[in-house]
Design an enzyme around this catalytic site. Structure first.
Site, mmCIF file in Angstrom:
data_model
loop_
_atom_site.group_PDB
_atom_site.id
_atom_site.type_symbol
_atom_site.label_atom_id
_atom_site.label_comp_id
_atom_site.label_asym_id
_atom_site.label_seq_id
_atom_site.Cartn_x
_atom_site.Cartn_y
_atom_site.Cartn_z
ATOM 1 N N GLU A 123 4.699 -5.157 7.059
ATOM 2 C CA GLU A 123 3.957 -4.083 7.742
ATOM 3 C C GLU A 123 4.411 -3.908 9.188
ATOM 4 O O GLU A 123 4.377 -2.807 9.735
ATOM 5 C CB GLU A 123 2.445 -4.376 7.717
ATOM 6 C CG GLU A 123 1.793 -4.295 6.347
ATOM 7 C CD GLU A 123 1.774 -5.606 5.585
ATOM 8 O OE1 GLU A 123 2.580 -6.502 5.909
ATOM 9 O OE2 GLU A 123 0.948 -5.726 4.662
ATOM 10 N N ALA A 172 0.862 -1.181 0.000
ATOM 11 C CA ALA A 172 0.000 0.000 0.000
ATOM 12 C C ALA A 172 0.900 1.232 0.000
ATOM 13 O O ALA A 172 2.061 1.165 0.429
ATOM 14 C CB ALA A 172 -0.877 -0.011 1.243
ATOM 15 N N GLY A 178 0.661 -5.050 0.856
ATOM 16 C CA GLY A 178 -0.514 -5.116 -0.016
ATOM 17 C C GLY A 178 -0.190 -5.727 -1.372
ATOM 18 O O GLY A 178 -1.076 -6.293 -2.024
ATOM 19 N N GLU A 194 -0.405 -9.329 -0.822
ATOM 20 C CA GLU A 194 -1.836 -9.624 -0.622
ATOM 21 C C GLU A 194 -2.593 -9.586 -1.946
ATOM 22 O O GLU A 194 -3.497 -10.390 -2.180
ATOM 23 C CB GLU A 194 -2.425 -8.629 0.383
ATOM 24 C CG GLU A 194 -1.904 -8.883 1.798
ATOM 25 C CD GLU A 194 -2.228 -7.761 2.782
ATOM 26 O OE1 GLU A 194 -1.988 -6.585 2.439
ATOM 27 O OE2 GLU A 194 -2.711 -8.061 3.882
#
Ligand code: CO8
Length: 259
Positions: A133, A67, A110, A113
């Protein structure tokens, strides 16, 4: 309006679409606009009758490095709640056609993911998967703790999520996270090759089979078997079932139409 952060090729090969994440300066960090563009492109390809399989890639250096940290850094919990960014992820989960992630370089946070949200992963030898993260004071938020754990088991998932360590493509293959590892110059062509094999099957059967495999993660065995049986019966309402079985009997290659 043309998307800014992705490149879409609806027919890169017959029946195969290619979406490339395209924020190379930021290692394809997934900002909100990119995710909206990706959702919209996937929905359009899901509706497009010519498309039977979708390949999602980044570039050689990065599939996606997570992200967009710069976009998130100043946000409050309420900002995050109001933004509801995971609705795009939920929408992508509903895409019926198979999506193959072609991963080279970083697939982190992300990005990892997103690769796991796809149905299969073809990786370059250079690929690195990780959920780092924890190193920036948070934890995975787009399915990492769940999909990674289901794919590789508790021991490795816990280590990756709690230490932020990356694993190589070879390790990811051994752990069952990905489908295959190929030399760096072949990751995209290998993903297309896999997509071509899928595109030769009945598009209806492929969609229903994908749906049934995904049910294995969301239901009890009994419910999953029930769902599988329903889809199996339903396929006998299709021309493709008649064509596929008749072609077998006549010893010829079936011509599937998706009807
Ligand atoms: N967000 C924003 N910018 C990034 C990101 C990111 N995730 N990753 C890299 N960049 C930027 C860098 O800031 C840098 O920009 P600039 O040139 O302006 O300084 C540029 O991309 C190149 O990066 P580096 O110079 O750091 O390149 P290196 O080759 O030295 O390092 C790394 C590569 C190791 C990948 C390093 O960039 C890194 O550690 N990136 C962050 C990885 C990370 O922590 N990812 C997890 C983010 S949090 C997350 O994903 C939460 C997911 C849950 C929500 C999902 C909703 C989408």
């Amino acid at each position: 309006m043309a998307p800014e952060f992705i490149i879409v090729h609806p027919q890169v090969l017959p029946h195969i679409a290619h979406i490339q994440l395209n924020r190379p300066q930021e290692l394809n960090a997934l900002n909100l606009q990119l995710m909206l563009e990706l959702r919209d492109a996937l929905r359009a390809l899901d509706e497009d009758e010519q498309v039977r399989c979708i390949v999602l890639s980044g570039n050689e250096k990065a599939f996606a490095a997570g992200a967009d940290i710069k976009q998130m850094a100043g946000k409050t919990a309420i900002d995050m709640y109001n933004t509801d960014q995971f609705s795009t992820w939920d929408a992508i989960k509903k895409i019926k056609k198979p999506i193959i992630a072609a991963v080279s370089g970083f697939a982190l946070g992300g990005g990892c993911e997103l690769a796991m949200l796809c149905d299969m992963i073809v990786a370059s030898e250079t690929a690195k998967f990780g959920q780092p993260e924890i190193k920036i004071g948070v934890m995975p938020g787009a399915g990492g703790t769940q999909r990674l754990t289901r794919a590789v088991g508790k021991a490795l998932a816990m280590e990756m999520v709690l230490t932020g360590k990356f694993i190589t493509a070879e390790e990811a293959l051994r752990a069952g996270l990905i489908n295959r590892v190929v030399p760096p110059d072949l990751f995209l062509s290998e993903a297309f090759r896999l997509a071509e094999t899928i595109a030769q099957q009945s598009p209806l059967a492929v969609k229903m089979a994908k749906e049934a495999v995904l049910r294995a993660f969301d239901s009890t065995l009994e419910e999953g078997l029930h769902f599988e049986r329903k889809n199996f019966y339903l396929l006998f309402a299709s021309d493709d079932q008649k064509e596929g079985m008749q072609a077998f009997i006549e010893k010829r290659t079936p011509v599937f139409t998706g009807k």
